[in-house]
Structures are given as structure tokens and as C-alpha cells.
Design an enzyme around this catalytic site. Sequence first.
Site, PDB file in Angstrom:
ATOM      1  N   ASN A   1      33.926  93.743  19.926  1.00  0.00           N
ATOM      2  CA  ASN A   1      33.905  94.725  21.015  1.00  0.00           C
ATOM      3  C   ASN A   1      35.282  94.694  21.669  1.00  0.00           C
ATOM      4  O   ASN A   1      35.601  93.757  22.396  1.00  0.00           O
ATOM      5  CB  ASN A   1      32.800  94.358  22.015  1.00  0.00           C
ATOM      6  CG  ASN A   1      32.806  95.282  23.217  1.00  0.00           C
ATOM      7  OD1 ASN A   1      33.501  96.298  23.235  1.00  0.00           O
ATOM      8  ND2 ASN A   1      32.024  94.928  24.235  1.00  0.00           N
ATOM      9  N   TRP A   2      36.055  95.725  21.403  1.00  0.00           N
ATOM     10  CA  TRP A   2      37.439  95.735  21.915  1.00  0.00           C
ATOM     11  C   TRP A   2      37.516  96.150  23.383  1.00  0.00           C
ATOM     12  O   TRP A   2      38.592  96.141  23.974  1.00  0.00           O
ATOM     13  CB  TRP A   2      38.301  96.669  21.054  1.00  0.00           C
ATOM     14  CG  TRP A   2      38.631  96.101  19.712  1.00  0.00           C
ATOM     15  CD1 TRP A   2      38.393  94.820  19.270  1.00  0.00           C
ATOM     16  CD2 TRP A   2      39.277  96.773  18.618  1.00  0.00           C
ATOM     17  NE1 TRP A   2      38.840  94.668  17.985  1.00  0.00           N
ATOM     18  CE2 TRP A   2      39.391  95.847  17.557  1.00  0.00           C
ATOM     19  CE3 TRP A   2      39.761  98.071  18.430  1.00  0.00           C
ATOM     20  CZ2 TRP A   2      39.974  96.177  16.336  1.00  0.00           C
ATOM     21  CZ3 TRP A   2      40.343  98.409  17.212  1.00  0.00           C
ATOM     22  CH2 TRP A   2      40.445  97.468  16.182  1.00  0.00           C
TER      23      TRP A   2
ATOM     24  N   HIS B   1      25.834  97.350  27.492  1.00  0.00           N
ATOM     25  CA  HIS B   1      26.654  96.169  27.725  1.00  0.00           C
ATOM     26  C   HIS B   1      26.629  95.835  29.216  1.00  0.00           C
ATOM     27  O   HIS B   1      26.585  96.750  30.053  1.00  0.00           O
ATOM     28  CB  HIS B   1      28.096  96.423  27.254  1.00  0.00           C
ATOM     29  CG  HIS B   1      28.912  95.172  27.220  1.00  0.00           C
ATOM     30  ND1 HIS B   1      29.460  94.623  28.353  1.00  0.00           N
ATOM     31  CD2 HIS B   1      29.230  94.341  26.201  1.00  0.00           C
ATOM     32  CE1 HIS B   1      30.090  93.504  28.024  1.00  0.00           C
ATOM     33  NE2 HIS B   1      29.971  93.316  26.715  1.00  0.00           N
TER      34      HIS B   1
ATOM     35  N   GLU C   1      23.821  88.502  25.461  1.00  0.00           N
ATOM     36  CA  GLU C   1      25.104  88.102  26.039  1.00  0.00           C
ATOM     37  C   GLU C   1      24.885  87.668  27.487  1.00  0.00           C
ATOM     38  O   GLU C   1      24.818  88.530  28.381  1.00  0.00           O
ATOM     39  CB  GLU C   1      26.085  89.283  26.033  1.00  0.00           C
ATOM     40  CG  GLU C   1      26.424  89.803  24.664  1.00  0.00           C
ATOM     41  CD  GLU C   1      27.763  90.545  24.666  1.00  0.00           C
ATOM     42  OE1 GLU C   1      28.596  90.206  23.840  1.00  0.00           O
ATOM     43  OE2 GLU C   1      27.967  91.432  25.524  1.00  0.00           O
TER      44      GLU C   1
ATOM     45  N   GLY D   1      33.794  86.422  28.682  1.00  0.00           N
ATOM     46  CA  GLY D   1      35.191  86.391  29.118  1.00  0.00           C
ATOM     47  C   GLY D   1      35.533  85.217  30.013  1.00  0.00           C
ATOM     48  O   GLY D   1      36.591  85.188  30.637  1.00  0.00           O
TER      49      GLY D   1
ATOM     50  N   SER E   1      32.102  84.481  24.977  1.00  0.00           N
ATOM     51  CA  SER E   1      33.075  83.440  24.662  1.00  0.00           C
ATOM     52  C   SER E   1      32.887  82.833  23.268  1.00  0.00           C
ATOM     53  O   SER E   1      33.059  81.626  23.080  1.00  0.00           O
ATOM     54  CB  SER E   1      33.084  82.351  25.745  1.00  0.00           C
ATOM     55  OG  SER E   1      33.514  82.910  26.987  1.00  0.00           O
TER      56      SER E   1
ATOM     57  N   GLY F   1      34.266  89.627  22.074  1.00  0.00           N
ATOM     58  CA  GLY F   1      35.283  90.384  22.792  1.00  0.00           C
ATOM     59  C   GLY F   1      36.676  89.873  22.449  1.00  0.00           C
ATOM     60  O   GLY F   1      37.251  90.197  21.405  1.00  0.00           O
ATOM     61  N   GLY F   2      37.233  89.039  23.323  1.00  0.00           N
ATOM     62  CA  GLY F   2      38.625  88.595  23.230  1.00  0.00           C
ATOM     63  C   GLY F   2      39.060  88.115  21.860  1.00  0.00           C
ATOM     64  O   GLY F   2      40.149  88.482  21.385  1.00  0.00           O
TER      65      GLY F   2
HETATM   66  P1  13P Z   1      34.141  87.642  25.135  1.00  0.00           P
HETATM   67  O1  13P Z   1      33.958  87.281  23.689  1.00  0.00           O
HETATM   68  O2  13P Z   1      35.554  88.027  25.463  1.00  0.00           O
HETATM   69  O3  13P Z   1      33.555  86.609  26.050  1.00  0.00           O
HETATM   70  O4  13P Z   1      33.308  88.996  25.384  1.00  0.00           O
HETATM   71  C1  13P Z   1      31.983  89.026  24.989  1.00  0.00           C
HETATM   72  C2  13P Z   1      31.490  90.411  25.074  1.00  0.00           C
HETATM   73  O5  13P Z   1      31.268  90.929  26.157  1.00  0.00           O
HETATM   74  C3  13P Z   1      31.316  91.156  23.827  1.00  0.00           C
HETATM   75  O6  13P Z   1      30.607  92.324  24.050  1.00  0.00           O
END
Ligand code: 13P
Length: 251
Positions: free
Chosen positions: A9-10, A96, A168, A174, A213, A234-235
Site C-alpha cells: 500500500n503506497w 483502511h 491492521e 507506521g 509495521s 506500507g513503508g
Molecule cells: P506500515 O507497513 O507502514 O506500518 O503501514 C501499514 C499499512 O497501513 C498498510 O496498509
Amino acid sequence: MRTKFLLGNWKMNKGPKEAEEFASLSAPLVDLAAAHHLEVGVAPTFVSLASVASHKPTQLILSAQNCNEHDHGAYTGEISISMLKEIGVTHCIIGHSERREYNGETSEACNLKIKALLANSLTPVYCCGESLETFEKGETLSFVSEQIKKGFASLTPEEAVKVVVAYEPIWAIGTGKSASSEIAEATIKGIRDVLKELYGSRAEEIRILYGGSVKPNNIAEYMKCPDIDGALVGGASLTIESYRELVEGMI
Ligand code: 13P
């Protein structure tokens, strides 16, 4: 047998140029994933979807991060599912926690989007997850169950098995503070139990991802858990190098 799925997920990162660069370099990692029967995909922001679509290898799944449930009409600033489909999008993240928090999306609204996606043969990736406060009160399962029941409201078993769920926990997104694999597995098993109440043994077909994370150094732990069918990341999905390490960690 549920096929494992890694979705990046960018969020609001990577404009069309950067997204194109990633897509153009992604063939080796997509081949690696395919050789191990993993599904891999990315969810760019709306304006970058078309550039990924025209530079990606066929097997890289293209997902949107949101959609509107109406097919067309006076909905300024919105994007319909048929428009997404036209440029090759096959999946869409729904509900989300960032959209729930900043855009007031409810599980009822998510249900409408899920139904519209299924009617258009797209795969919804439906997100659920609790706040730190709810987690600390020990109310995770009741909170998440409610999100699942509302999101899946009035779906037939045939429709339900096409939905991918992503658990999540908001406190893990994050923050670098991931849920332990024990916590993630316990909640995801709880989610599957709710789906079993709704759909009986067909719930075994529904894929449930963990997100929050997830990094190259912890993804393998999650993948060992019997109920966790992949990750929404995400990251760590933003660079080719790190994405490749995620794939390697899933193998
Ligand atoms: P992170 O992997 O950056 O914690 O983000 C998770 C997320 O919200 C994916 O949708």
C-alpha cells in the site's frame, strides 16, 4: 489451500514517474514470487495507477486504494470502479484505517463499496483493526468482529470468498511497533471464527492478511502462522530492494 498474498500500500507516495520506475524494475521479484506461488501487488495512488499499468509485468497485481460505489454521475472528486477497471485495476483496498479516520468512512459505507467491486468482478481488500485504546481495554475481537459483520453484510458465501480481509491494528501502522505474531494470529483466527459463523466451512477459503509495521526482518514470523495468508505493507513496500526482501521473507 489459500494462496499467500503480498500487497504494497503506497498510500500518498510515488507520483507517476516514481511509480513507473518501480513497475519497470519489478519483473525479477514478480518472477520470484510466481515461482513460489505467491501473489504480489501494489496499490499506487490514483494518478499513478495508469503508469504502473503500462509498465508492470502481467503478474503484478494492480490495486487502487479506494473507489466510489456509484458507476458514474455527479460525484465531484470521485473515481468509479468501471474507470479503475478500464486501466487494468483488479483489486481495491477498502476501509483502511486512515480513510476511516480522515475521511469518515464507516463499515456500512465500506459494505456498499465491497458489493459494487464484487459486482464488477474486482477483488476488495477490506481492512479492519482497532485503536490502541480498544486494544488496551482487551476489546479487540468484539470491535473487529463488528467491522467484519458490517463490511460483509448481506454478502452470499460465493461473494464472501472473493473478499480479502486485512487485519491492521491502528497502533501498529507506521509506528515500527508491530503486533507480535501471536497477537496477529490470535486476532486473525478470531476473525476467521466470525466468518465461520457467517459462512460455515467456506470461511476457510477467505484470505486474511496482517498489516502494521511488517518489515523484511519480521515477515517470516507472520507467514509461519496458520491463519495469516499474507501481508498488507506500507513503508517497506516502497523500494524495489525492500519489496524483494519481503518476497524472500515469505518464501
Ligand atoms: P506500515 O507497513 O507502514 O506500518 O503501514 C501499514 C499499512 O497501513 C498498510 O496498509
